[in-house]
Design a protein around this motif. Sequence first.
Motif, PDB file in Angstrom:
ATOM      1  N   THR A   1     114.200 -75.053 -36.279  1.00 26.92           N
ATOM      2  CA  THR A   1     113.770 -75.547 -37.590  1.00 26.92           C
ATOM      3  C   THR A   1     112.251 -75.542 -37.701  1.00 26.92           C
ATOM      4  OG1 THR A   1     115.714 -76.989 -37.691  1.00 26.92           O
ATOM      5  CG2 THR A   1     113.893 -77.491 -39.179  1.00 26.92           C
ATOM      6  N   GLY A   2     111.583 -75.990 -36.650  1.00 33.37           N
ATOM      7  CA  GLY A   2     110.120 -75.989 -36.656  1.00 33.37           C
ATOM      8  C   GLY A   2     109.553 -74.595 -36.759  1.00 33.37           C
ATOM      9  N   LEU A   3     110.189 -73.635 -36.085  1.00 28.51           N
ATOM     10  CA  LEU A   3     109.725 -72.253 -36.154  1.00 28.51           C
ATOM     11  C   LEU A   3     109.870 -71.709 -37.566  1.00 28.51           C
ATOM     12  CD1 LEU A   3     108.696 -69.787 -34.560  1.00 28.51           C
ATOM     13  CD2 LEU A   3     111.086 -69.163 -34.160  1.00 28.51           C
ATOM     14  N   PHE A   4     110.994 -72.031 -38.224  1.00 26.09           N
ATOM     15  CA  PHE A   4     111.200 -71.586 -39.603  1.00 26.09           C
ATOM     16  C   PHE A   4     110.172 -72.205 -40.542  1.00 26.09           C
ATOM     17  CE2 PHE A   4     113.067 -72.527 -43.757  1.00 26.09           C
ATOM     18  CZ  PHE A   4     113.328 -71.236 -44.212  1.00 26.09           C
ATOM     19  N   LEU A   5     109.968 -73.518 -40.394  1.00 25.91           N
ATOM     20  CA  LEU A   5     109.018 -74.201 -41.268  1.00 25.91           C
ATOM     21  C   LEU A   5     107.586 -73.727 -41.029  1.00 25.91           C
ATOM     22  CD1 LEU A   5     110.417 -77.851 -41.074  1.00 25.91           C
ATOM     23  CD2 LEU A   5     110.758 -76.166 -42.882  1.00 25.91           C
ATOM     24  N   ALA A   6     107.276 -73.389 -39.773  1.00 21.04           N
ATOM     25  CA  ALA A   6     105.910 -72.978 -39.443  1.00 21.04           C
ATOM     26  C   ALA A   6     105.534 -71.646 -40.074  1.00 21.04           C
ATOM     27  CB  ALA A   6     105.743 -72.891 -37.929  1.00 21.04           C
TER      28      ALA A   6
ATOM     29  N   PRO B   1     102.949 -80.511 -48.515  1.00 21.84           N
ATOM     30  CA  PRO B   1     101.717 -79.823 -48.933  1.00 21.84           C
ATOM     31  C   PRO B   1     101.841 -78.305 -48.920  1.00 21.84           C
ATOM     32  CG  PRO B   1     101.215 -81.585 -47.393  1.00 21.84           C
ATOM     33  CD  PRO B   1     102.700 -81.411 -47.382  1.00 21.84           C
ATOM     34  N   ILE B   2     102.614 -77.765 -47.982  1.00 19.26           N
ATOM     35  CA  ILE B   2     102.764 -76.309 -47.908  1.00 19.26           C
ATOM     36  C   ILE B   2     103.577 -75.802 -49.082  1.00 19.26           C
ATOM     37  CG2 ILE B   2     103.641 -74.410 -46.485  1.00 19.26           C
ATOM     38  CD1 ILE B   2     103.129 -76.174 -44.046  1.00 19.26           C
ATOM     39  N   LEU B   3     104.616 -76.535 -49.468  1.00 18.87           N
ATOM     40  CA  LEU B   3     105.404 -76.149 -50.633  1.00 18.87           C
ATOM     41  C   LEU B   3     104.578 -76.261 -51.912  1.00 18.87           C
ATOM     42  CD1 LEU B   3     108.800 -77.871 -49.735  1.00 18.87           C
ATOM     43  CD2 LEU B   3     108.197 -75.452 -49.528  1.00 18.87           C
ATOM     44  N   MET B   4     103.675 -77.228 -51.952  1.00 13.07           N
ATOM     45  CA  MET B   4     102.784 -77.354 -53.113  1.00 13.07           C
ATOM     46  C   MET B   4     101.907 -76.132 -53.284  1.00 13.07           C
ATOM     47  SD  MET B   4     101.549 -81.315 -52.617  1.00 13.07           S
ATOM     48  CE  MET B   4     100.052 -80.946 -53.547  1.00 13.07           C
ATOM     49  N   ALA B   5     101.591 -75.460 -52.183  1.00 16.68           N
ATOM     50  CA  ALA B   5     100.677 -74.319 -52.235  1.00 16.68           C
ATOM     51  C   ALA B   5     101.209 -73.210 -53.123  1.00 16.68           C
ATOM     52  CB  ALA B   5     100.443 -73.786 -50.816  1.00 16.68           C
TER      53      ALA B   5
ATOM     54  N   GLY C   1      92.361 -72.434 -49.224  1.00 14.96           N
ATOM     55  CA  GLY C   1      93.197 -73.513 -49.729  1.00 14.96           C
ATOM     56  C   GLY C   1      94.391 -73.798 -48.837  1.00 14.96           C
ATOM     57  N   MET C   2      95.023 -72.752 -48.323  1.00 18.52           N
ATOM     58  CA  MET C   2      96.158 -72.962 -47.432  1.00 18.52           C
ATOM     59  C   MET C   2      95.722 -73.604 -46.118  1.00 18.52           C
ATOM     60  SD  MET C   2      99.302 -72.951 -46.824  1.00 18.52           S
ATOM     61  CE  MET C   2     100.071 -72.007 -48.141  1.00 18.52           C
ATOM     62  N   ALA C   3      94.532 -73.236 -45.650  1.00 14.79           N
ATOM     63  CA  ALA C   3      94.020 -73.864 -44.426  1.00 14.79           C
ATOM     64  C   ALA C   3      93.872 -75.372 -44.621  1.00 14.79           C
ATOM     65  CB  ALA C   3      92.692 -73.233 -44.029  1.00 14.79           C
TER      66      ALA C   3
ATOM     67  N   LEU D   1      96.000 -78.514 -42.832  1.00 19.58           N
ATOM     68  CA  LEU D   1      95.388 -79.688 -42.212  1.00 19.58           C
ATOM     69  C   LEU D   1      95.975 -80.963 -42.795  1.00 19.58           C
ATOM     70  CD1 LEU D   1      93.344 -81.030 -40.353  1.00 19.58           C
ATOM     71  CD2 LEU D   1      91.588 -80.670 -42.112  1.00 19.58           C
ATOM     72  N   LEU D   2      96.188 -80.975 -44.110  1.00 16.19           N
ATOM     73  CA  LEU D   2      96.815 -82.139 -44.742  1.00 16.19           C
ATOM     74  C   LEU D   2      98.232 -82.342 -44.232  1.00 16.19           C
ATOM     75  CD1 LEU D   2      96.915 -84.398 -46.870  1.00 16.19           C
ATOM     76  CD2 LEU D   2      97.552 -82.656 -48.569  1.00 16.19           C
ATOM     77  N   ALA D   3      98.979 -81.249 -44.092  1.00  9.07           N
ATOM     78  CA  ALA D   3     100.356 -81.339 -43.614  1.00  9.07           C
ATOM     79  C   ALA D   3     100.420 -81.901 -42.197  1.00  9.07           C
ATOM     80  CB  ALA D   3     101.022 -79.963 -43.673  1.00  9.07           C
ATOM     81  N   SER D   4      99.553 -81.411 -41.320  1.00 13.21           N
ATOM     82  CA  SER D   4      99.541 -81.893 -39.941  1.00 13.21           C
ATOM     83  C   SER D   4      99.082 -83.341 -39.864  1.00 13.21           C
ATOM     84  CB  SER D   4      98.638 -81.000 -39.082  1.00 13.21           C
ATOM     85  OG  SER D   4      99.175 -79.700 -38.980  1.00 13.21           O
ATOM     86  N   SER D   5      98.152 -83.726 -40.731  1.00 13.31           N
ATOM     87  CA  SER D   5      97.703 -85.121 -40.764  1.00 13.31           C
ATOM     88  C   SER D   5      98.839 -86.040 -41.210  1.00 13.31           C
ATOM     89  CB  SER D   5      96.509 -85.261 -41.709  1.00 13.31           C
ATOM     90  OG  SER D   5      95.418 -84.471 -41.272  1.00 13.31           O
ATOM     91  N   LEU D   6      99.591 -85.606 -42.232  1.00 13.90           N
ATOM     92  CA  LEU D   6     100.754 -86.390 -42.659  1.00 13.90           C
ATOM     93  C   LEU D   6     101.775 -86.510 -41.532  1.00 13.90           C
ATOM     94  CD1 LEU D   6     101.459 -85.115 -46.296  1.00 13.90           C
ATOM     95  CD2 LEU D   6     100.706 -87.403 -45.615  1.00 13.90           C
TER      96      LEU D   6
END
Length: 324
Positions: free
Chosen positions: A118-123, A259-263, A275-277, A281-286
């Motif tokens: 799942t993590g690989l897919f999301l990444a 945040p990634i889906l928001m992109a 912007g994706m970078a 960072l926001l996603a990892s912080s969350l």
Amino acid sequence: MTVAVIASITVTLGGIATGFDLLVACARFEPTLRLFNWLRALGPTLATLSIVLVWAFVPLDVTVVLALQTASTLIAGFVGFLALRRMLGGSLQSPSTGGLSVPEFLRSGLGYQGINATGLFLAQAHMFVVMSVGSLAGFGLYSAAYGLSRMVSPIQASIGNVVFAHSVGSAESGRGEAAMRALRITFLPLLILAGLIAAVSPWLVQLLLGREFAAAARPFTILTIEAVVAGAAFILGQHLQAVGRVRAVLAVSALSMIPILMAAVTLDEGNVVVGMAWLMLLASSLRLIATLLVYRKQFGVAVWRVFPSGADCRLVLDLLKRAR
């Protein structure tokens, strides 16, 4: 015909590789991690050696390379299966696995493998968004920046594996203090390292990738810091998995995807790379904040002190003295 053969071999390789990954996941329950590290190296080593040996005698093409990888993975999987059987000693209980029965052992491995898949897919979602929204040149810049930024990730990945092995069957695992200590000891030093890398990023990117990738320096800077934040969450996540908090890890992973889906709806071709970078960072912080909240709820430990204390520093110095 060739396309069909290649597709068939690729599907076969994927199935065998999935089984081999399951064996590697199960090997993480050995506290010393010797078998885990040995299996991780075995598959790529066999594949590389077989390709080099065949290349010395006959020309290589895609079909031959895929066939060699499939055979190598199959052999590595068989050897790994035998090694796991030996580690379990042919009985339902084994001290080296923290008292897990064989079915529990395999279920835990499957659970880890599910989270890993799942993590690989999301990444890969952020890559898909950049490729869909941006240009081919922008995708190239972002891919280069992201790949290069992972240079600090192996440190926390290795520590996470140690935390996982230590937590399985450990009397202290329920408190989660060892994993928090591992986070505190590594987080600030790696943030400093990321800052130093960021400071020289314009020179470093051009040195490693060429002048054509000079524009990748800014996203590389952001993603390097993101890698450290994501690695901190990974360390704690490994402990949560080891003590059976699989749903919590999946929930945190789902939250970090927002945040990634928001992109996909907020970025365009002109700002998607940088912007994706920032969104990564926001996603990892969350993810880190949510993992810390889960930790506080589950174990009741002080989670907001993420930088090393005096006791942590003394522990590191003591370990360094012993290593001498």
